[in-house]
Structure formats: structure tokens, C-alpha cells
Design a protein around this motif. Structure first.
Motif, PDB file in Angstrom:
ATOM      1  N   THR A 121       0.858  -1.180   0.000  1.00 40.67           N
ATOM      2  CA  THR A 121       0.000   0.000   0.000  1.00 40.67           C
ATOM      3  C   THR A 121       0.893   1.228   0.000  1.00 40.67           C
ATOM      4  O   THR A 121       1.653   1.460   0.942  1.00 40.67           O
ATOM      5  N   VAL A 122       0.818   1.990  -1.075  1.00 42.92           N
ATOM      6  CA  VAL A 122       1.687   3.149  -1.272  1.00 42.92           C
ATOM      7  C   VAL A 122       0.936   4.417  -0.851  1.00 42.92           C
ATOM      8  O   VAL A 122      -0.235   4.596  -1.191  1.00 42.92           O
ATOM      9  N   ALA A 123       1.607   5.276  -0.112  1.00 42.82           N
ATOM     10  CA  ALA A 123       1.015   6.543   0.326  1.00 42.82           C
ATOM     11  C   ALA A 123       1.099   7.547  -0.822  1.00 42.82           C
ATOM     12  O   ALA A 123       2.055   8.325  -0.928  1.00 42.82           O
ATOM     13  N   GLY A 124       0.098   7.533  -1.684  1.00 44.45           N
ATOM     14  CA  GLY A 124       0.093   8.422  -2.841  1.00 44.45           C
ATOM     15  C   GLY A 124       0.082   9.886  -2.461  1.00 44.45           C
ATOM     16  O   GLY A 124       0.634  10.729  -3.178  1.00 44.45           O
ATOM     17  N   ASN A 125      -0.541  10.213  -1.311  1.00 42.86           N
ATOM     18  CA  ASN A 125      -0.554  11.608  -0.882  1.00 42.86           C
ATOM     19  C   ASN A 125       0.848  12.116  -0.564  1.00 42.86           C
ATOM     20  O   ASN A 125       1.190  13.257  -0.863  1.00 42.86           O
ATOM     21  N   LYS A 126       1.690  11.240   0.018  1.00 39.53           N
ATOM     22  CA  LYS A 126       3.071  11.643   0.318  1.00 39.53           C
ATOM     23  C   LYS A 126       3.868  11.842  -0.972  1.00 39.53           C
ATOM     24  O   LYS A 126       4.694  12.757  -1.063  1.00 39.53           O
ATOM     25  N   ILE A 127       3.635  10.968  -1.950  1.00 38.90           N
ATOM     26  CA  ILE A 127       4.317  11.124  -3.240  1.00 38.90           C
ATOM     27  C   ILE A 127       3.897  12.433  -3.889  1.00 38.90           C
ATOM     28  O   ILE A 127       4.728  13.192  -4.406  1.00 38.90           O
ATOM     29  N   ARG A 128       2.599  12.708  -3.866  1.00 38.66           N
ATOM     30  CA  ARG A 128       2.101  13.949  -4.463  1.00 38.66           C
ATOM     31  C   ARG A 128       2.715  15.167  -3.768  1.00 38.66           C
ATOM     32  O   ARG A 128       3.103  16.141  -4.435  1.00 38.66           O
ATOM     33  N   GLU A 129       2.790  15.114  -2.444  1.00 35.13           N
ATOM     34  CA  GLU A 129       3.379  16.234  -1.698  1.00 35.13           C
ATOM     35  C   GLU A 129       4.857  16.413  -2.057  1.00 35.13           C
ATOM     36  O   GLU A 129       5.347  17.538  -2.208  1.00 35.13           O
ATOM     37  N   ALA A 130       5.581  15.284  -2.189  1.00 31.89           N
ATOM     38  CA  ALA A 130       7.001  15.363  -2.539  1.00 31.89           C
ATOM     39  C   ALA A 130       7.188  15.943  -3.936  1.00 31.89           C
ATOM     40  O   ALA A 130       8.075  16.771  -4.168  1.00 31.89           O
ATOM     41  N   LEU A 131       6.362  15.515  -4.859  1.00 34.90           N
ATOM     42  CA  LEU A 131       6.448  16.035  -6.232  1.00 34.90           C
ATOM     43  C   LEU A 131       6.126  17.521  -6.265  1.00 34.90           C
ATOM     44  O   LEU A 131       6.803  18.302  -6.954  1.00 34.90           O
ATOM     45  N   ALA A 132       5.072  17.918  -5.547  1.00 34.15           N
ATOM     46  CA  ALA A 132       4.692  19.333  -5.530  1.00 34.15           C
ATOM     47  C   ALA A 132       5.792  20.182  -4.897  1.00 34.15           C
ATOM     48  O   ALA A 132       6.114  21.276  -5.389  1.00 34.15           O
ATOM     49  N   GLY A 133       6.392  19.680  -3.814  1.00 33.54           N
ATOM     50  CA  GLY A 133       7.456  20.424  -3.150  1.00 33.54           C
ATOM     51  C   GLY A 133       8.679  20.612  -4.030  1.00 33.54           C
ATOM     52  O   GLY A 133       9.385  21.614  -3.919  1.00 33.54           O
ATOM     53  N   ALA A 134       8.916  19.637  -4.925  1.00 36.89           N
ATOM     54  CA  ALA A 134      10.068  19.736  -5.834  1.00 36.89           C
ATOM     55  C   ALA A 134       9.708  20.410  -7.152  1.00 36.89           C
ATOM     56  O   ALA A 134      10.552  20.521  -8.040  1.00 36.89           O
ATOM     57  N   GLY A 135       8.465  20.855  -7.266  1.00 36.84           N
ATOM     58  CA  GLY A 135       8.031  21.515  -8.495  1.00 36.84           C
ATOM     59  C   GLY A 135       7.911  20.578  -9.677  1.00 36.84           C
ATOM     60  O   GLY A 135       8.026  21.004 -10.831  1.00 36.84           O
ATOM     61  N   LEU A 136       7.647  19.298  -9.404  1.00 43.71           N
ATOM     62  CA  LEU A 136       7.595  18.301 -10.467  1.00 43.71           C
ATOM     63  C   LEU A 136       6.188  17.766 -10.723  1.00 43.71           C
ATOM     64  O   LEU A 136       6.017  16.833 -11.516  1.00 43.71           O
ATOM     65  N   LEU A 137       5.194  18.361 -10.065  1.00 37.18           N
ATOM     66  CA  LEU A 137       3.826  17.861 -10.215  1.00 37.18           C
ATOM     67  C   LEU A 137       3.082  18.674 -11.255  1.00 37.18           C
ATOM     68  O   LEU A 137       2.952  19.887 -11.145  1.00 37.18           O
ATOM     69  N   ARG A 138       2.610  17.974 -12.268  1.00 32.53           N
ATOM     70  CA  ARG A 138       1.782  18.600 -13.293  1.00 32.53           C
ATOM     71  C   ARG A 138       0.353  18.118 -13.103  1.00 32.53           C
ATOM     72  O   ARG A 138       0.080  16.932 -13.230  1.00 32.53           O
ATOM     73  N   GLU A 139      -0.516  19.032 -12.796  1.00 34.11           N
ATOM     74  CA  GLU A 139      -1.908  18.635 -12.623  1.00 34.11           C
ATOM     75  C   GLU A 139      -2.495  18.272 -13.978  1.00 34.11           C
ATOM     76  O   GLU A 139      -2.341  18.984 -14.962  1.00 34.11           O
ATOM     77  N   LYS A 140      -3.198  17.136 -14.003  1.00 29.01           N
ATOM     78  CA  LYS A 140      -3.816  16.688 -15.246  1.00 29.01           C
ATOM     79  C   LYS A 140      -5.067  17.507 -15.533  1.00 29.01           C
ATOM     80  O   LYS A 140      -5.846  17.812 -14.635  1.00 29.01           O
ATOM     81  N   ALA A 141      -5.225  17.858 -16.784  1.00 30.53           N
ATOM     82  CA  ALA A 141      -6.427  18.592 -17.172  1.00 30.53           C
ATOM     83  C   ALA A 141      -7.647  17.702 -16.989  1.00 30.53           C
ATOM     84  O   ALA A 141      -7.603  16.498 -17.224  1.00 30.53           O
ATOM     85  N   ALA A 142      -8.737  18.309 -16.543  1.00 32.73           N
ATOM     86  CA  ALA A 142      -9.968  17.539 -16.346  1.00 32.73           C
ATOM     87  C   ALA A 142     -10.448  16.978 -17.676  1.00 32.73           C
ATOM     88  O   ALA A 142     -10.427  17.657 -18.708  1.00 32.73           O
ATOM     89  N   ALA A 143     -10.841  15.732 -17.633  1.00 33.97           N
ATOM     90  CA  ALA A 143     -11.291  15.070 -18.860  1.00 33.97           C
ATOM     91  C   ALA A 143     -12.603  15.673 -19.331  1.00 33.97           C
ATOM     92  O   ALA A 143     -13.500  15.954 -18.544  1.00 33.97           O
ATOM     93  N   GLU A 144     -12.689  15.888 -20.640  1.00 38.74           N
ATOM     94  CA  GLU A 144     -13.923  16.381 -21.224  1.00 38.74           C
ATOM     95  C   GLU A 144     -14.976  15.277 -21.189  1.00 38.74           C
ATOM     96  O   GLU A 144     -14.667  14.115 -21.423  1.00 38.74           O
ATOM     97  N   PRO A 145     -16.237  15.633 -20.877  1.00 35.32           N
ATOM     98  CA  PRO A 145     -17.273  14.596 -20.868  1.00 35.32           C
ATOM     99  C   PRO A 145     -17.474  14.007 -22.253  1.00 35.32           C
ATOM    100  O   PRO A 145     -17.415  14.712 -23.264  1.00 35.32           O
ATOM    101  N   ALA A 146     -17.683  12.696 -22.303  1.00 34.00           N
ATOM    102  CA  ALA A 146     -17.947  12.031 -23.579  1.00 34.00           C
ATOM    103  C   ALA A 146     -19.346  12.383 -24.049  1.00 34.00           C
ATOM    104  O   ALA A 146     -20.249  12.619 -23.244  1.00 34.00           O
ATOM    105  N   ARG A 147     -19.537  12.437 -25.367  1.00 30.67           N
ATOM    106  CA  ARG A 147     -20.856  12.685 -25.939  1.00 30.67           C
ATOM    107  C   ARG A 147     -21.415  11.349 -26.399  1.00 30.67           C
ATOM    108  O   ARG A 147     -20.879  10.706 -27.301  1.00 30.67           O
ATOM    109  N   VAL A 148     -22.464  10.908 -25.756  1.00 31.09           N
ATOM    110  CA  VAL A 148     -23.058   9.604 -26.029  1.00 31.09           C
ATOM    111  C   VAL A 148     -24.420   9.790 -26.692  1.00 31.09           C
ATOM    112  O   VAL A 148     -25.265  10.538 -26.187  1.00 31.09           O
TER     113      VAL A 148
END
Length: 231
Positions: free
Chosen positions: A121-148
């Protein structure tokens, strides 16, 4: 006659079937917003008869892989590759700092190599915090809703169609409904949905319908056909 794939019923079986469609294709990793549980294989060479040392090294190797997989998912493969040296120093040199817990599921020695199957079980929140602190976190753009293109058979019963559309509009993930085409007894709606067609079909199956039953007739890549029938 068109083949009916699924039909709503007030039973546990229908709910289980719908849930199975929704979960189809998930990998061996389960996750929440803060943790990720992965199953990985670690390996290390056996030096002489030192099995214990090889086992410890194999476990460390497996934990590093777990942290690596979680980091790739959070940072994206491209971001991981671009910053591999920094991420290696930041995360992979001390993977135990990002492991919440783990257990060895199985192990064996093959041709001077000791291998362990680990659930970590990996602490993803700690990884995210480490990446953000090092300026290496790129937030993913929100996915566009599919048209069905959602075609509804049985709309000649206007009352049932109105109730269906109301239920559809109240579902999570729906982002807009437009009438695309109307015929004598069927209507095609253009539905914005933040998910796959299969997930939309599953969500529709789980809705409570008192006045009618709902059948999934056909599900395509960007289209879904359902049928309403009075109870």
C-alpha cells in the motif's frame, strides 16, 4: 428481434451484474485518493547461501517498484521520464518512506534468484506532496465529458419517458442532455457523460424505476440503446 442484453429487476442479481460491468477491466491495483494498493514482484540474486539477505533485497526491490508505479500514475509516464534522475533521488532511493504497509504473499528461489510477490500500500498523498514540493507535479487537465448518443425505445409512453429523463438528469457524471432526434416511439438524446458508455449503462441499470423496466439493447463506443417497457 433485437437481442436484449440486460434488464432491470428488483433483485441482488441485477445489481451485481451492473456492478460487474462497471468494474470490468480494472487492474490488480486498487486505489483511493490517498493510497494505492499494488501487487508487484521483487527479485534479488542469492550470494552463496545467504537466502535471508537475498529475501530482504528482493523485498526492497519490490517496494521500489510499487513506489515507481504509483509515481508514474501520479506524475504521468512523460513527466516521470523527463525528470527520471530527480525522481530517482527523491523517491526511489528511499521507497520505504512512501510505503504505508506491505505483506509478502509468496516467495521462491529460482536459479540463484530469490523472488517475492508483495502486496504494498503506497502513500500516494506523500508522493504527491514530494512532487509538488520539488516543483515536479503537473496537474492533469480535467477530462472532457464524452458525448453519447442515447437512443430510448418506448418513448410513445410520454409519462415513462419524462420519468426516465428526470432520472437520467439526476445521475452523477451527467453533463448536459439534448434531444437529437424524435420518432414515433423512440427518441435519441445526446448526453454528456464523464465516463464510458459501459459505465453509463451500469449507472442506468442501478436507477430505481417504479413505472417501467429498462433494458440495455446495445452498447457501442459512443452510442447506447435502451428500451422502456411498462410494468
Amino acid at each position: 428481434m433485437k437481442k436484449r442484453l440486460f434488464q432491470t429487476r428488483r433483485s441482488a442479481g441485477a445489481a451485481i451484474l451492473a456492478a460487474a460491468i462497471l468494474l470490468c477491466g480494472t487492474a490488480a491495483a486498487q486505489r483511493t485518493e490517498e493510497t494505492r494498493t499494488l501487487v508487484v514482484v521483487g527479485a534479488a540474486a542469492v550470494q552463496g547461501s545467504h537466502i535471508t539477505a537475498a529475501r530482504d533485497a528482493a523485498i526492497a526491490n519490490g517496494l521500489m517498484q510499487a513506489v515507481c508505479l504509483a509515481t508514474v500514475e501520479i506524475a504521468s509516464p512523460e513527466g516521470f521520464a523527463e525528470n527520471f534522475k530527480k525522481l530517482s533521488e527523491l523517491l526511489l532511493d528511499r521507497p520505504d518512506a512512501y510505503i504505508q504497509d506491505f505483506k509478502v504473499l509468496s516467495e521462491a528461489t529460482f536459479a540463484k534468484n530469490h523472488r517475492v510477490l508483495i502486496q504494498a500500500t503506497v502513500a500516494g498523498n506523500k508522493i504527491r506532496e514530494a512532487l509538488a514540493g520539488a516543483g515536479l507535479l503537473r496537474e492533469k487537465a480535467a477530462a472532457e465529458p464524452a458525448r453519447v448518443a442515447l437512443t430510448v425505445e418506448g418513448t410513445g409512453s410520454l409519462g415513462n419517458f419524462v420519468k426516465f429523463r428526470k432520472a437520467l438528469g439526476g445521475m452523477a457524471g451527467i453533463d448536459g442532455i439534448q434531444v437529437q432526434e424524435m420518432r414515433a416511439n423512440e427518441t435519441t438524446l445526446l448526453v454528456g457523460y464523464k465516463g464510458s458508455v459501459q459505465e453509463l449503462a451500469s449507472a442506468l441499470m442501478l436507477q430505481p424505476y417504479d413505472a417501467f423496466t429498462l433494458t440495455i439493447v446495445e452498447a457501442g463506443d459512443n452510442s447506447l440503446r435502451v428500451a422502456l417497457a411498462p410494468r
